[in-house]
Write a protein that holds these residues in place. Structure first.
Motif, short mmCIF file in Angstrom:
data_model
loop_
_atom_site.label_atom_id
_atom_site.label_comp_id
_atom_site.label_asym_id
_atom_site.label_seq_id
_atom_site.Cartn_x
_atom_site.Cartn_y
_atom_site.Cartn_z
N ARG A 1 -24.38 50.59 31.14
CA ARG A 1 -24.85 49.83 29.87
C ARG A 1 -25.60 50.33 28.79
O ARG A 1 -25.22 49.71 27.93
N ILE A 2 -25.95 51.62 28.82
CA ILE A 2 -26.55 52.19 27.66
C ILE A 2 -25.36 52.33 26.65
O ILE A 2 -25.34 52.01 25.61
N GLY A 3 -23.88 52.97 27.38
CA GLY A 3 -22.82 52.96 26.45
C GLY A 3 -22.72 51.60 25.78
O GLY A 3 -22.20 51.42 24.78
N ASP A 4 -22.63 50.52 26.77
CA ASP A 4 -22.22 49.09 26.30
C ASP A 4 -23.08 48.53 25.16
O ASP A 4 -22.64 48.18 24.19
N TRP A 5 -24.35 49.24 25.30
CA TRP A 5 -25.35 48.69 24.10
C TRP A 5 -24.90 49.22 22.67
O TRP A 5 -24.80 48.58 21.81
N SER A 6 -24.47 50.67 22.77
CA SER A 6 -24.09 51.20 21.66
C SER A 6 -22.78 50.51 21.12
O SER A 6 -22.55 50.36 19.79
N LEU A 7 -21.86 50.19 22.06
CA LEU A 7 -20.57 49.61 21.73
C LEU A 7 -20.74 48.29 20.85
O LEU A 7 -20.09 47.84 20.03
N THR A 8 -21.80 47.51 21.52
CA THR A 8 -21.94 46.09 21.02
C THR A 8 -22.58 46.33 19.63
O THR A 8 -22.11 45.72 18.70
N LEU A 9 -23.43 47.19 19.44
CA LEU A 9 -24.07 47.55 18.10
C LEU A 9 -22.87 47.98 17.03
O LEU A 9 -22.93 47.47 16.02
N GLY A 10 -21.98 48.54 17.63
CA GLY A 10 -20.73 48.88 16.81
C GLY A 10 -19.92 47.74 16.48
O GLY A 10 -19.65 47.62 15.29
N LEU A 11 -19.84 46.78 17.42
CA LEU A 11 -19.05 45.59 17.12
C LEU A 11 -19.96 44.88 16.15
O LEU A 11 -19.24 44.28 14.97
N PHE A 12 -21.03 44.68 16.08
CA PHE A 12 -21.91 44.00 15.41
C PHE A 12 -21.83 44.55 13.74
O PHE A 12 -21.50 43.95 12.71
N LEU A 13 -21.85 45.80 13.89
CA LEU A 13 -21.62 46.66 12.55
C LEU A 13 -20.33 46.20 11.85
O LEU A 13 -20.20 46.07 10.68
N ILE A 14 -19.29 46.29 12.52
CA ILE A 14 -17.93 46.07 12.33
C ILE A 14 -17.86 44.56 11.55
O ILE A 14 -17.43 44.36 10.55
N VAL A 15 -18.54 43.52 12.41
CA VAL A 15 -18.45 42.15 11.89
C VAL A 15 -19.24 42.28 10.56
O VAL A 15 -18.54 41.32 9.68
N ALA A 16 -20.44 42.90 10.57
CA ALA A 16 -20.96 42.86 9.09
C ALA A 16 -20.25 43.38 8.07
O ALA A 16 -20.25 42.83 7.04
N ALA A 17 -19.59 44.65 8.36
CA ALA A 17 -18.69 45.06 7.44
C ALA A 17 -17.56 44.18 7.06
O ALA A 17 -17.26 44.10 5.77
N LEU A 18 -16.84 43.44 8.09
CA LEU A 18 -15.99 42.57 7.66
C LEU A 18 -16.46 41.42 6.73
O LEU A 18 -15.59 40.72 6.15
N ALA A 19 -17.64 40.95 7.09
CA ALA A 19 -18.05 39.88 6.10
C ALA A 19 -17.95 39.93 4.86
O ALA A 19 -17.75 38.78 4.15
#
Lengths: 115, 714, 176
Positions: free
Chosen positions: B186-204
């Motif tokens: 789960r800790i890893g998943d948290w990090s992954l989720t943040l990475g996804l959000f950052l990608i979406v923010a960058a793509l925006a």
């Protein structure tokens, strides 16, 4: 009577009223307190009659006729007397009822409402 | 990139799902009706069929031109919110098909093995239900064409890992191990989720201009990301590190590796499938998918390399202190995963995938072989009680020897090729740098050392188990802690202790596979396993020997995976020019093997025996993971508990409840003060009234005088 | 207010009124000054008589008569009866304890008188002319007004007196 300044009657009324107020505050005997209340009522009565006599306003208040304004003060006094009589009767009845229970007569002892 | 002809990919995905549903809903009934063998066949069949279809599709994909091997197969509408469109899509490209072949192929073999291994298990149907669900989730992970589908698969495999580790959930230690796996993941998943959000923010920033609106689909996202991140290495580093955090959780890198050794509490087929071949490689798959991000950030790649190298070394050292055969293999897995990340960090992502493939072969083989040994030795997992098993278990010995040689990097076996590729990329590549400090080269050197250590501990395992000069279980003292099984709860007298793989276990410290039938008496004779179990062993052994050579002949694997879209780095050299890699790696492998033979050919040395007072402090420390797990537990678990308690006490109880109590207190106190005014004495009230009246009148007197004085009255 | 008081003509009627008022004032002081409630009640009686006389000087004869009959004749008699019933007039009467409230009360009384009186009285010293007719206080005039214009209050007060009678009997009975 002629030539008597209104201030005399009014001054006496004020004096009696003040004495009554002071008496209520100072005295601890309930009967005396009641008598001071009567004193106050009488002072007020005197004032009413005085003003009824010395019609001081050029035009009577309330749009009434001069005759009415003469009588209005006296009517007020009449009713005050009637009410005072009823009040005394009932009040003294209450006092008798309370003080039959206790032997001492002191208003300060009646402090059940103490918070 | 039309999807014509590749719609069969949905069948590949659907067959394991159907198998899962069938067994979940009707498994027990089928078992009662037609028996276990049929149920087992029903469990293996979908996976095998998927494998065949995947082979067919891969052939078709290989028939396309290298630049066209990127087919997106539309599955249906899913999320459509104004401008955001995330559909069900599968991507059929070399990376995903490679993984599908591994998952279904090795998965089918392990399913077959499990039908034999778990044949005495009471909850047979449940096991295969979970196993099929796992295959389905893993397929979603590798086939999903966008990050959201990948994440669904990610979570799905995490769930199945939890379910399968805790398969024998009535033993509290197993349940705890399952929880640990899930929570650390789960800790890893948290990090992954943040990475996804950052990608979406960058793509925006480029969102409206991107073709269509399938912003998160890999075929549109990766070019867009590349154009954004090329000039923005800081953002790339951020995204890359967050994604790597997720990968580290799933792929058991330091510091999130702590769950993998405990996960050995699950049945051995689970360990083979999930924790060797497939689930733990999801991190590498993620890095391969998102390689554009890592290519734009040398710093992140360097960190990946460094952590991979450190993990490899750390786990290899710990493996020397282990006496449980499965734990040695678990730490070996962690170490090999470190290797894969060295390769990915160096920029040669295909080497990571190559090692995934070969590692799947030989690690699954080793685990299945270990399972055969455990099965033969009445569920005894402690290597100190083995010895000279080659006599009794010839097939197992032969296949495991092959596996051990492969992982040690014996020349021309599969491990040799993949390790050479990784180390070559690390030593030669210039990508993984921090301020000019070539982390990649250092990682490569560490990798060489670890290769030697790998050979050493695998040789140790082989000698302790199969060779040596005595059959130690015949002479070893009986385990003292056996008695504690019976008395720990005090209810075992009531229980049926002949319950095989029983459910009524006690709270022993380390999760072992099965206690109730610890029938390892001194006159036990091990017997070889049945065909359902040794056939997969032989197949995997063959793959371990020939697979690497075949895959890398003419650089086939490299070119197969290479045209992944838009590499920034161009060609990554895999032949270092400063040192002769082949020579050094051969030296490392042979040195490890020879040293291992020297130390262990007589069997168990005295300072590693059953009497643990004779162990050296270093070895004890190694066995204890250098204190890391304990440190994490104390810090995180107990520390968290303490933090929570003190927060509760000071803030919840003190501040928040105190605030509420304070309001009540204010009301009470002020009431108490104001109460003094109520004396009950009427005369006092009259006096107060008089005071008020007089005050009032005096005020008006003053006011009127002032008014008159101001207006210049009388 | 500038200068000395305006000139007041000293007439016999003024002197009489002053005398009556003075005795009334003294009696009022006596009401609150005596410890013995009987003496207070008797002072109040004197006060009421003086008031009745003052009503006569104001030509309000009916009121004056009513004052004597109702107030002194009925109310004060009632007071005296109650005092004697409750045995409050005993010679050994506990003197009321001194307390600061007394002083505060007196002070406030002085202040009240000063505040109101200073505004009220000086301007009115010059008002001597009466406005009402001389027969305004006759029983005839009073009766005419009372039974025509003030009919409703009259009836209402009669009901009030009825209630007062009933209430006082209820309160004073030993057993209901």
């Amino acid at each position: 009577m002629n030539g008597v300044p209104i201030a005399l009657y009014l001054g006496l009324g004020l004096f009696m009223f003040t004495i009554g107020v002071v008496g209520v505050v100072i005295r601890r005997n309930p009967i005396v307190i009641f008598m001071c209340i009567e004193l106050m009522l009488n002072a007020v009565n005197l004032t009413f009659v005085t003003f009824a006599r010395y019609q001081m306003s050029p035009v009577p208040a309330g749009g009434m006729a001069r005759e009415s304004s003469m009588m209005a003060g006296q009517m007020m006094v009449t009713f005050v007397m009637a009410v005072a009589a009823a009040e005394v009767a009932v009040g003294l009845g209450i006092m008798m009822a309370i003080f039959r229970l206790r032997q001492n007569i002191d208003v300060d002892e009646l402090n059940i409402l103490r918070g | 990139m039309e999807s014509n002809g590749f719609n069969l990919i949905w069948l590949v995905l659907a067959l394991p799902l159907l198998g899962f549903l069938l067994q979940a809903l009707a498994g027990q009934r089928i078992e009662k009706a037609v028996g276990r063998r049929t149920l087992g066949a029903l469990a293996v069949a979908p996976i095998a069929l998927s494998f065949l279809i995947a082979v067919f599709l891969t052939q078709r994909l290989a028939g396309l031109a290298p630049g066209d091997r990127n087919v997106v197969v539309w599955g249906g509408e899913w999320i459509r919110i104004s401008q955001l469109n995330i559909p069900f899509e599968a991507i059929v490209d070399p990376l995903s098909m490679t993984m599908v072949l591994i998952i279904t192929g090795i998965g089918a073999l392990i399913h077959l093995y499990a039908t034999g291994y778990m044949s005495e298990e009471r909850e047979y149907a449940r096991f295969f239900t979970y196993l099929n669900l796992f295959i389905a989730s893993m397929l979603i992970l590798v086939l999903g064409n966008n990050l959201v589908l990948l994440f669904i698969g990610w979570e799905g495999v995490g769930l199945c890992s939890y379910l399968l580790i805790g398969f024998w959930y009535t033993d509290l230690a197993n349940a705890k191990a399952a929880n640990k796996a899930f929570i650390v993941n789960r800790i890893g998943d948290w990090s992954l989720t943040l990475g996804l959000f950052l990608i979406v923010a960058a793509l925006a920033t480029v969102f409206p201009k991107v073709s269509g609106d399938r912003i998160l689909s890999f075929d549109t996202m990766l070019p867009a990301l590349q154009s954004i991140l090329k000039d923005n290495p800081a953002l790339a580093t951020g995204i890359a590190l967050l994604l790597f955090g997720g990968a580290a959780g799933k792929s058991a890198q330091f510091p999130l590796y702590v769950w993998l050794p405990d996960a050995m509490a699950g049945p051995t087929p689970v360990s083979a499938l999930i924790h060797a071949a497939t689930m733990v490689t999801s991190g590498v798959v993620l890095l391969n998918r998102m390689h554009v991000v890592f290519e734009c950030s040398p710093v992140a790649s360097a960190i990946v390399c460094a952590i991979g190298a450190f993990t490899a070394l750390f786990a290899a050292l710990i493996a020397f202190g282990q006496t449980d055969i499965k734990k040695v293999l678990a730490y070996s897995t962690v170490s090999q995963l470190g290797f894969m990340f060295i390769g990915c960090g160096a920029g040669a992502y295909w080497t990571g995938m190559f090692h995934v493939t070969t590692h799947a072969f030989f690690k699954a083989l080793l685990f299945l072989g270990a399972g055969a040994v455990i099965h033969a030795m009445a569920h005894e997992q402690d290597m100190r009680r083995y010895g000279k098993l080659a006599k009794y278990l010839p097939i197992t010995f032969g296949t495991m020897l092959v596996g051990a040689l492969a992982i040690s990097g014996f020349p021309l076996m599969s491990g040799f090729f993949s390790k050479e590729a990784i180390l070559g990329a690390a030593l030669a590549g210039t990508h993984a740098q921090v301020d000019g400090f070539a982390i990649g080269e250092w990682a490569g050197l560490v990798g060489l050392v670890v290769a030697g250590l790998t050979a050493l501990y695998m040789t140790r395992l082989t000698f302790l188990t199969f060779l040596g000069n005595e059959e130690r279980w015949r002479t070893a003292p009986a385990e003292i802690h056996h008695e504690s099984h019976a008395v720990a709860f005090g209810v075992s007298e009531l229980l049926d202790l002949s319950d095989p793989h029983g459910f009524y276990k006690t709270m022993d410290s380390q999760a072992e596979e099965d206690h109730a039938h610890h029938g390892l008496t001194s006159d036990h004779t091990p017997h070889e396993v049945g065909p359902s179990m040794w056939i997969p062993l032989v197949v995997l052994a063959a793959l371990s020997v020939f697979g690497g050579f075949l895959l890398q002949s003419n650089g086939m694997f490299e070119h197969w995976l290479q045209p992944m879209p838009l590499p920034v780095l161009g060609e990554v050299r895999t032949e270092p020019t400063t040192i002769n890699l082949t020579m050094y790696s051969l030296i490392a492998a042979f040195a490890g093997m020879i040293l291992g033979a020297i130390f262990y050919y007589r069997g168990l040395p005295a300072n590693q025996g059953l009497d643990e007072t004779k162990w050296t402090p270093l070895r004890l420390w190694q066995r204890n993971q250098f204190g890391f797990d304990q440190g994490v537990t104390t810090l995180a678990v107990e520390g968290g508990g303490d933090l929570g308690r003190s927060l509760w006490h000071w803030i919840d109880n003190g501040v928040i409840d105190g605030f509420v109590r304070g309001i009540a207190l204010v009301a009470t106190v002020s009431g108490g003060v104001l109460r003094q005014i109520q004396t009950g004495s009427v005369r006092l009230y009259a006096l107060v009234m008089l005071v008020g009246v007089v005050g009032f009148l005096s005020y008006f007197l003053v006011a009127s005088h002032l008014a008159i004085a101001v207006t210049g009255g009388r | 207010m500038n200068g000395a008081l305006p000139a007041i003509e000293i007439t016999p009627s003024l002197l009489m009124v002053v005398a009556l008022a003075g005795i009334a004032a003294l009696a009022a002081v006596g009401v609150i000054a005596f410890n013995n409630p009987i003496r207070s009640a008797l002072c109040l009686v004197v006060n009421f008589f003086m008031l009745a006389a003052l009503y006569f000087t104001l030509n309000a004869e009916m009121i004056g008569v009513t004052q004597v009959v109702v107030y002194t004749g009925a109310i004060m008699v009632l007071f005296l009866f109650v005092i004697m019933l409750l045995n409050l007039g005993a010679p050994i009467v506990k003197p009321e304890a001194k307390e600061p409230q007394t002083l505060v009360g007196l002070l406030l009384g002085v202040v009240l008188f000063g505040v109101v009186g200073s505004q009220l009285l000086p301007p009115l010293l010059s008002v001597v002319k009466v406005g009402a007719a001389d027969n305004y206080g006759s029983p005839e005039a009073l009766g005419r007004t009372l039974f025509t214009q003030y009919m409703f209050p009259f009836e209402a007060v009669s009901i009030l007196l009825l209630i007062g009678v009933v209430g006082s009997i209820m309160l004073a009975k030993r057993r209901i």
